[in-house]
Design an enzyme around this catalytic site. Structure first.
Site, mmCIF file in Angstrom:
data_model
loop_
_atom_site.group_PDB
_atom_site.id
_atom_site.type_symbol
_atom_site.label_atom_id
_atom_site.label_comp_id
_atom_site.label_asym_id
_atom_site.label_seq_id
_atom_site.Cartn_x
_atom_site.Cartn_y
_atom_site.Cartn_z
ATOM 1 N N HIS A 125 50.507 31.858 45.129
ATOM 2 C CA HIS A 125 51.002 32.087 46.485
ATOM 3 C C HIS A 125 49.926 31.685 47.489
ATOM 4 O O HIS A 125 48.728 31.750 47.213
ATOM 5 C CB HIS A 125 51.378 33.554 46.691
ATOM 6 C CG HIS A 125 52.428 34.035 45.751
ATOM 7 N ND1 HIS A 125 53.759 33.691 45.855
ATOM 8 C CD2 HIS A 125 52.343 34.832 44.656
ATOM 9 C CE1 HIS A 125 54.443 34.256 44.889
ATOM 10 N NE2 HIS A 125 53.605 34.955 44.137
ATOM 11 N N ARG A 167 23.822 40.795 29.711
ATOM 12 C CA ARG A 167 22.582 40.387 29.048
ATOM 13 C C ARG A 167 22.805 39.063 28.337
ATOM 14 O O ARG A 167 23.926 38.696 27.999
ATOM 15 C CB ARG A 167 22.080 41.442 28.060
ATOM 16 C CG ARG A 167 22.953 41.671 26.842
ATOM 17 C CD ARG A 167 22.334 42.749 25.966
ATOM 18 N NE ARG A 167 23.143 43.097 24.819
ATOM 19 C CZ ARG A 167 23.055 42.500 23.627
ATOM 20 N NH1 ARG A 167 22.178 41.523 23.439
ATOM 21 N NH2 ARG A 167 23.818 42.882 22.626
ATOM 22 N N LYS A 216 30.404 39.995 35.471
ATOM 23 C CA LYS A 216 29.017 39.577 35.679
ATOM 24 C C LYS A 216 28.266 39.637 34.352
ATOM 25 O O LYS A 216 28.607 40.406 33.451
ATOM 26 C CB LYS A 216 28.338 40.485 36.705
ATOM 27 C CG LYS A 216 28.952 40.419 38.100
ATOM 28 C CD LYS A 216 28.224 41.338 39.061
ATOM 29 C CE LYS A 216 28.839 41.266 40.453
ATOM 30 N NZ LYS A 216 28.154 42.175 41.416
ATOM 31 N N ALA A 262 36.163 43.637 27.353
ATOM 32 C CA ALA A 262 37.570 43.992 27.548
ATOM 33 C C ALA A 262 37.827 44.450 28.983
ATOM 34 O O ALA A 262 37.016 45.146 29.588
ATOM 35 C CB ALA A 262 37.975 45.095 26.575
#
Length: 209
Positions: free
Chosen positions: A125, A202, A199, A179
């Site tokens: 959209h 490690r 993000k 997850a």
């Protein structure tokens, strides 16, 4: 297992056994190219408006009573225009995955995609509410067009269940996506990344010993 239990589970057993054959016929009828040992034990939705190529040893569980963490969700594969391209490498496994591709999706080899992951390379959209409610027409000058950008998932990636992969993202080789993550920006190779937005947590290192 007693006779009653066998009878109750018979429909599921039949689906798991026969759907791979049915789905291979369905893929061919829709112009999808696939390699050896293509296994789809469950009902899926496929719209091949562009090009879809699948490598060897593809496994895609979908639908009722196939994978417990798939929530009985039916998987979907969609390329929504002639220019759209989807390429899936060898040894790729997924469960109840939904893929909507307007531009392109490239999945490498040995990729594992957890249950109920959504991969979509388009906003679907317009961002401007005036275009969405039709009070402002789309135009080249105003740039009022739905945005899309290619997605690349490199070799040996593992994507955790219920994650969302959005437009313009590259996930580097061997990385792991936790997850429930929402991947809005590219993730480098050899790392663990998670969260909303996703993000890097490690980096990963592998010993040769």
């Amino acid at each position: 297992m007693n006779i009653r239990s066998k009878l109750i589970n018979l429909p599921c057993a039949l689906r798991v056994r026969f759907f791979p054959y049915i789905n291979r016929i369905m893929l061919k009828s829709k112009g999808v190219t696939f390699g050896l040992n293509c296994m789809i034990p469950g009902k899926i939705s496929v719209v091949c408006g562009g090009e879809i190529r699948i490598g060897d040893n593809f496994y895609f569980s979908s639908g009722e009573a196939v994978n417990p963490i798939g929530s009985n969700l039916q998987g979907a594969i969609l390329t929504d225009r002639p220019e759209a391209r989807m390429s899936i490498g060898d040894n790729v496994g997924k469960s109840s995955t939904r893929m909507w591709i307007h531009d392109s999706l490239k999945i490498g080899n040995n990729v594992n995609i957890g249950a109920c992951v959504l991969i979509i390379d388009t906003d679907c959209h317009e961002m401007d509410y005036r275009v969405r409610n039709h009070s402002l027409p789309q135009s080249d000058e105003d740039g009022q067009y739905v945005k899309s950008a290619p997605i690349t998932i490199e070799d040996d990636v593992w994507i955790g269940a219920h994650s969302i992969i959005l437009k313009g993202v590259t996930i580097g080789a061997r990385s792991i996506i936790g997850a429930g993550s929402v991947v809005t920006k590219s993730i480098p190779a050899d790392c663990i990344a998670a969260g909303n937005p996703c993000k890097v947590i490690r980096m990963l290192s592998y010993s040769n010993q």
